[in-house]
Design a protein around this motif. Structure first.
Motif, PDB file in Angstrom:
ATOM      1  N   LEU A 134      42.838  -1.795  53.790  1.00 45.01           N
ATOM      2  CA  LEU A 134      41.896  -1.151  52.873  1.00 45.01           C
ATOM      3  C   LEU A 134      42.283  -1.404  51.420  1.00 45.01           C
ATOM      4  N   MET A 135      43.586  -1.448  51.161  1.00 41.69           N
ATOM      5  CA  MET A 135      44.052  -1.696  49.801  1.00 41.69           C
ATOM      6  C   MET A 135      43.630  -3.090  49.349  1.00 41.69           C
ATOM      7  N   GLU A 136      43.728  -4.083  50.247  1.00 42.11           N
ATOM      8  CA  GLU A 136      43.284  -5.434  49.914  1.00 42.11           C
ATOM      9  C   GLU A 136      41.777  -5.459  49.662  1.00 42.11           C
ATOM     10  N   GLU A 137      41.056  -4.731  50.495  1.00 43.32           N
ATOM     11  CA  GLU A 137      39.610  -4.636  50.313  1.00 43.32           C
ATOM     12  C   GLU A 137      39.284  -3.967  48.972  1.00 43.32           C
ATOM     13  N   TYR A 138      40.016  -2.919  48.650  1.00 38.13           N
ATOM     14  CA  TYR A 138      39.807  -2.181  47.403  1.00 38.13           C
ATOM     15  C   TYR A 138      40.064  -3.088  46.200  1.00 38.13           C
ATOM     16  N   LEU A 139      41.136  -3.891  46.284  1.00 44.30           N
ATOM     17  CA  LEU A 139      41.449  -4.803  45.190  1.00 44.30           C
ATOM     18  C   LEU A 139      40.381  -5.886  45.055  1.00 44.30           C
ATOM     19  N   SER A 140      39.887  -6.374  46.194  1.00 48.08           N
ATOM     20  CA  SER A 140      38.857  -7.413  46.130  1.00 48.08           C
ATOM     21  C   SER A 140      37.595  -6.883  45.456  1.00 48.08           C
ATOM     22  N   MET A 141      37.372  -5.577  45.578  1.00 50.55           N
ATOM     23  CA  MET A 141      36.233  -4.977  44.876  1.00 50.55           C
ATOM     24  C   MET A 141      36.546  -4.793  43.393  1.00 50.55           C
ATOM     25  N   LYS A 142      37.802  -4.519  43.073  1.00 44.52           N
ATOM     26  CA  LYS A 142      38.179  -4.239  41.694  1.00 44.52           C
ATOM     27  C   LYS A 142      38.273  -5.504  40.847  1.00 44.52           C
ATOM     28  N   VAL A 143      38.679  -6.631  41.458  1.00 47.16           N
ATOM     29  CA  VAL A 143      38.892  -7.843  40.664  1.00 47.16           C
ATOM     30  C   VAL A 143      37.618  -8.309  39.967  1.00 47.16           C
ATOM     31  N   PRO A 144      36.468  -8.377  40.657  1.00 45.38           N
ATOM     32  CA  PRO A 144      35.247  -8.745  39.911  1.00 45.38           C
ATOM     33  C   PRO A 144      34.959  -7.779  38.765  1.00 45.38           C
ATOM     34  N   GLU A 145      35.197  -6.498  39.015  1.00 48.57           N
ATOM     35  CA  GLU A 145      34.995  -5.507  37.949  1.00 48.57           C
ATOM     36  C   GLU A 145      35.929  -5.796  36.784  1.00 48.57           C
ATOM     37  N   PHE A 146      37.157  -6.205  37.110  1.00 45.13           N
ATOM     38  CA  PHE A 146      38.114  -6.529  36.052  1.00 45.13           C
ATOM     39  C   PHE A 146      37.684  -7.787  35.305  1.00 45.13           C
TER      40      PHE A 146
ATOM     41  N   ASP B 115      44.765  11.791  57.745  1.00 50.99           N
ATOM     42  CA  ASP B 115      44.092  11.759  59.051  1.00 50.99           C
ATOM     43  C   ASP B 115      42.971  10.717  59.052  1.00 50.99           C
ATOM     44  N   MET B 116      42.241  10.604  57.943  1.00 51.76           N
ATOM     45  CA  MET B 116      41.157   9.624  57.871  1.00 51.76           C
ATOM     46  C   MET B 116      41.708   8.197  57.899  1.00 51.76           C
ATOM     47  N   LEU B 117      42.860   7.990  57.263  1.00 50.34           N
ATOM     48  CA  LEU B 117      43.495   6.671  57.340  1.00 50.34           C
ATOM     49  C   LEU B 117      43.960   6.379  58.768  1.00 50.34           C
ATOM     50  N   CYS B 118      44.541   7.392  59.416  1.00 52.41           N
ATOM     51  CA  CYS B 118      44.997   7.217  60.798  1.00 52.41           C
ATOM     52  C   CYS B 118      43.819   6.911  61.727  1.00 52.41           C
ATOM     53  N   ASN B 119      42.653   7.468  61.419  1.00 49.03           N
ATOM     54  CA  ASN B 119      41.458   7.252  62.239  1.00 49.03           C
ATOM     55  C   ASN B 119      40.696   5.988  61.842  1.00 49.03           C
ATOM     56  N   GLU B 120      41.322   5.210  60.913  1.00 49.26           N
ATOM     57  CA  GLU B 120      40.773   3.915  60.495  1.00 49.26           C
ATOM     58  C   GLU B 120      39.363   4.034  59.923  1.00 49.26           C
ATOM     59  N   GLU B 121      39.162   5.059  59.105  1.00 48.73           N
ATOM     60  CA  GLU B 121      37.859   5.228  58.468  1.00 48.73           C
ATOM     61  C   GLU B 121      37.739   4.325  57.237  1.00 48.73           C
ATOM     62  N   ARG B 122      36.519   4.145  56.740  1.00 52.88           N
ATOM     63  CA  ARG B 122      36.229   3.214  55.656  1.00 52.88           C
ATOM     64  C   ARG B 122      36.526   3.831  54.289  1.00 52.88           C
ATOM     65  N   ILE B 123      36.689   2.947  53.305  1.00 49.11           N
ATOM     66  CA  ILE B 123      36.984   3.399  51.944  1.00 49.11           C
ATOM     67  C   ILE B 123      35.893   4.346  51.437  1.00 49.11           C
ATOM     68  N   GLU B 124      34.630   3.985  51.655  1.00 46.15           N
ATOM     69  CA  GLU B 124      33.529   4.801  51.121  1.00 46.15           C
ATOM     70  C   GLU B 124      33.585   6.230  51.675  1.00 46.15           C
ATOM     71  N   ASP B 125      33.874   6.336  52.981  1.00 43.35           N
ATOM     72  CA  ASP B 125      33.919   7.661  53.601  1.00 43.35           C
ATOM     73  C   ASP B 125      35.132   8.458  53.118  1.00 43.35           C
ATOM     74  N   ILE B 126      36.263   7.756  52.975  1.00 43.40           N
ATOM     75  CA  ILE B 126      37.482   8.437  52.512  1.00 43.40           C
ATOM     76  C   ILE B 126      37.293   8.932  51.081  1.00 43.40           C
ATOM     77  N   GLU B 127      36.710   8.078  50.219  1.00 43.32           N
ATOM     78  CA  GLU B 127      36.500   8.488  48.822  1.00 43.32           C
ATOM     79  C   GLU B 127      35.476   9.606  48.725  1.00 43.32           C
ATOM     80  N   ALA B 128      34.453   9.551  49.559  1.00 41.57           N
ATOM     81  CA  ALA B 128      33.427  10.599  49.519  1.00 41.57           C
ATOM     82  C   ALA B 128      34.010  11.958  49.878  1.00 41.57           C
ATOM     83  N   THR B 129      35.039  11.960  50.712  1.00 34.25           N
ATOM     84  CA  THR B 129      35.638  13.222  51.160  1.00 34.25           C
ATOM     85  C   THR B 129      36.798  13.666  50.283  1.00 34.25           C
ATOM     86  N   CYS B 130      37.626  12.690  49.835  1.00 34.90           N
ATOM     87  CA  CYS B 130      38.913  13.049  49.222  1.00 34.90           C
ATOM     88  C   CYS B 130      39.101  12.589  47.782  1.00 34.90           C
ATOM     89  N   GLY B 131      38.214  11.765  47.256  1.00 38.15           N
ATOM     90  CA  GLY B 131      38.370  11.346  45.868  1.00 38.15           C
ATOM     91  C   GLY B 131      38.735   9.874  45.743  1.00 38.15           C
TER      92      GLY B 131
END
Length: 712
Positions: free
Chosen positions: A225-237, A378-394
């Motif tokens: 997920l961190m790699e995915e998150y960075l791949s989203m951030k690099v174009p923004e950067f 728990d959401m990371l352990c359950n392999e949930e997506r970035i969008e769902d994790i951010e929507a719940t936890c920030g």
């Protein structure tokens, strides 16, 4: 007299030792022993190599293992790991040495507070046969994968490719044993591993061999997920690379040369690194290093940053954060069974000999910045997506920083956690016999609230959270001669600022001024006043401790001026003397533990008069050794922290004797596996608080919990 053996290995592996640590390196399928050098007592060094063998060396190793006698190595954790995973592959008839046989000359160097690398220690001690300086070249030739060349178009060199150099490699290994043995002889009189030091070393090796359990599945998902998150951030950067305004006025003097901090892990591709480097250079950052600390300061305080520049710098901060880099580091260091081994180092703290970390470094995990870390984990352990994790936890970056501890998780059952309560705040007054403060702890009274009451007035029950915070920082910080400016800086590092009520109270005590200050100026003046009041009030409440700073300073200087004589410091439970070939100032603590200040001298023209100087790691120098200075308040801090470490060593030994298996130490906190339901964190806390004879009168307390995973 017992026999002593000295041992050294040279190995080959595709694994990168600095990246994965000794245990993962030794476990790797490509790892093999190339050369072994061994000597008994002061006898000749015998050598075995994987081409020609070496019957005498083999028999000597067999004898060492069978005898149960001491086996020394320099950084013995490596030799132990190699024996654990590779000895039977190389010598099928030999079992690894018992873990209790190992001794370490590098640990002796750390006890002596001198450089612990073999070459630097030998140089400091002036040994006759130093480490061969050509070793690095030979290691690059034979021990690691290499880039193919025209002469040798293959990724690994074997002895038959460069026979002369391999002969030099064999001689290099043998010379390391000679150098190690000479270091042992130089240090054995004052810094032999015995008593408390030997107990600590054995506990450390056992704990590192046991390993830290991790949830590898959750870590892998977090890393993806961190790699995915960075791949989203690099174009923004990349969109921000056209922004120029707001970068030129940043305080470049705070920065050091650009280097490894730019990349997060292998997933952050070189093209992206180069893009960011170009971006920095275009904006005047040539030859500068954006550390996470300076970036954080700019993001908080630099008003000249445009919105776009602020956004780009925020992305850089996320990319370069040491907190999230721990995720790939944990994965890299994890052995096949899901345990991270070798992440703790005994006597690692130069001045106090407390445990430090390496690799993962659990001692410097970041503070959580979100609530509900358990839900996010728990959401990371359950392999949930970035969008769902951010929507719940920030924010996802904040989530990764906040849950980093939780990845440390027993594979079965729970872990038990116990943490000493205000241990330094108890040890410090005990060392100087500040009985009034000790009585507060003995009665279980709210020490921080009582100090806040002294600072602010009113009743203890009426103390606000902000006032308690100031009381706590006074108790924890002022003990070591902290002045008002540093007190304010400490409070600011926690994000504290005076409340509106504190500012208004300050205004009411301040005479009218011809020109009325702005609100910001009032807040700044109120902060300075608050810091000064806290320091002054604490010193008035702890007169014996305050007087001890000068007493310690004087005793240390007297010991330097009169070598070999012992200097007692009033009622303080420490003594001073200087000994040894390198003129070491020694402070003997109540446990018998010696703090060491090598090459101690007095500089007559210090900042505040005559000043104590010694040879050590220069603060904020990246580990460079040279001339350092100290004073009474700092000496008292060293004594208090080291004594707190001695309390932990004793408590840990009591826990181990009761079959509580520690796998990690973090400052004043211990974590053990819960092997059966009868083991409880309450009993673990009681074991930590068992007192040795030397702890008479020291009020101890500990708190803990039974946890599914590590959390603070």
């Amino acid at each position: 007299m017992s026999d002593v053996y000295h041992l050294d290995f040279e190995t080959y592996s595709e694994a990168k030792l600095p990246k994965v640590g000794a245990f993962k390196y030794a476990e790797h399928s490509s790892t093999e022993i190339l050369i072994m050098a061994i000597a008994k007592n002061d006898g000749p060094v015998e050598v075995w190599d994987f081409v020609d063998g070496g019957a005498v060396a083999y028999c000597l190793l067999q004898e060492a293992i069978a005898s149960g006698e001491q086996i020394y190595a320099h950084n013995a954790q490596f030799e132990h790991a190699v024996c654990k995973y590779q000895l039977k592959k190389t010598f099928p008839l030999l079992d690894p040495p018992d873990i209790k046989q190992w001794r370490c000359t590098a640990a002796m160097c750390r006890l002596a507070a001198i450089p612990s690398s073999l070459d630097k220690a030998g140089e400091f001690l002036g040994i006759k046969t130093p480490k061969d300086k050509e070793g690095k070249r030979l290691i690059r030739l034979f021990s690691v994968q290499r880039k193919p060349t025209i002469k040798h178009p293959y990724p690994r060199l074997f002895p038959h490719h460069e026979p002369e150099d391999f002969a030099k490699f064999i001689a290099y290994c043998a010379q390391d044993v000679i150098a190690e043995r000479q270091i042992h002889h130089k240090l054995e009189r004052d810094f032999l591993l015995k008593g408390w030091a030997l107990e600590s070393f054995k506990l450390d090796l056992t704990m590192n061999d046991r390993g830290i359990p991790i949830n590898r599945c959750a870590l892998k998902h977090a890393n993806e997920l961190m790699e995915e998150y960075l791949s989203m951030k690099v174009p923004e950067f990349q969109e921000q690379t056209t922004v120029v305004e707001g970068w030129q006025n940043l305080p470049v003097t705070k920065m050091r040369p650009l280097g490894r901090q730019v990349s997060l892990n292998e997933g952050f591709r070189p093209s992206q690194r180069e893009m960011f480097m170009v971006f920095l250079q275009e904006r005047g950052f040539t030859g500068a290093d954006l550390t996470s600390t300076t970036v954080e300061e700019w993001l908080e305080k630099e008003e000249s940053l445009t919105e776009e520049a602020h956004a780009a710098l925020t992305i850089y901060y996320q990319i370069s954060s040491a907190a999230v880099k721990k995720i790939p580091t944990m994965l890299n260091m994890a052995c096949e069974d899901g345990y991270i081994r070798g992440s703790l180092m005994v006597f690692g703290a130069e001045r106090t000999h407390r445990w430090t970390g390496r690799g993962v470094q659990p001692q410097n995990f970041a503070r959580p910045v979100i609530n509900f870390t358990g839900l996010a984990y728990d959401m990371l352990c359950n392999e949930e997506r970035i969008e769902d994790i951010e929507a719940t936890c920030g924010d996802f970056f904040d989530i990764l920083v906040s849950v980093i501890r939780h990845f440390i998780q027993p594979h079965d059952g729970n872990c038990l956690q116990a943490d000493y309560s205000s241990i330094e705040a108890r040890v410090a007054p005990w060392l100087v016999d500040e009985q009034a403060t000790l009585d507060l702890f003995e009665r279980g009274e709210p020490v921080y609230e009582i100090m806040a009451q002294k600072i602010f007035g009113g009743g203890v029950a009426d103390i606000t959270p902000d006032q308690r915070f100031i009381g706590k920082q006074a108790v924890l910080g002022c003990t070591y001669n902290m002045g008002a400016p540093k007190f304010r800086g400490t409070c600011e590092s926690y994000g504290f600022s005076p409340s509106l009520e504190m500012v208004e109270e300050f205004k009411s005590r301040t005479p009218p001024k011809p020109v009325s200050p702005t609100q910001e100026e009032w807040e700044d003046a109120a902060y300075d006043d608050l810091a000064q009041r806290a320091v002054t009030t604490w010193r008035a409440a702890n007169p014996i401790t305050t007087a001890s700073w000068r007493l310690l300073d004087t005793a240390a200087k007297n010991a330097i001026n009169t070598p070999s004589s012992v200097h007692v410091v009033g009622k303080l439970k420490v003594t001073f003397r200087t000994v040894g070939g390198f003129k070491a100032l020694l402070i003997k603590l109540p446990s018998g533990h010696l703090l060491v200040y090598p090459k101690a001298s007095i500089q007559p023209n210090g900042k505040f008069g005559p000043e104590i100087e010694f040879y050590g790691i220069i603060p904020n120098s990246g580990g460079r050794w040279g001339t350092c200075s100290t004073h009474g308040g700092k000496l008292f801090e060293n004594c208090s922290q080291a004594t707190a470490g001695d309390v932990m060593r004793h408590g840990m030994k009591c826990a181990e004797d009761a079959d509580y298996k520690a796998f990690m130490l973090v400052h004043d906190e211990i974590l053990t596996l819960q092997d059966n339901p009868s083991q409880t964190h309450e009993e673990l806390c009681d074991l930590l608080c068992q007192k040795a004879d030397w702890m008479h009168g020291l009020p101890l307390a500990a708190e803990g919990g039974t946890l599914p995973y590590y959390k603070k």
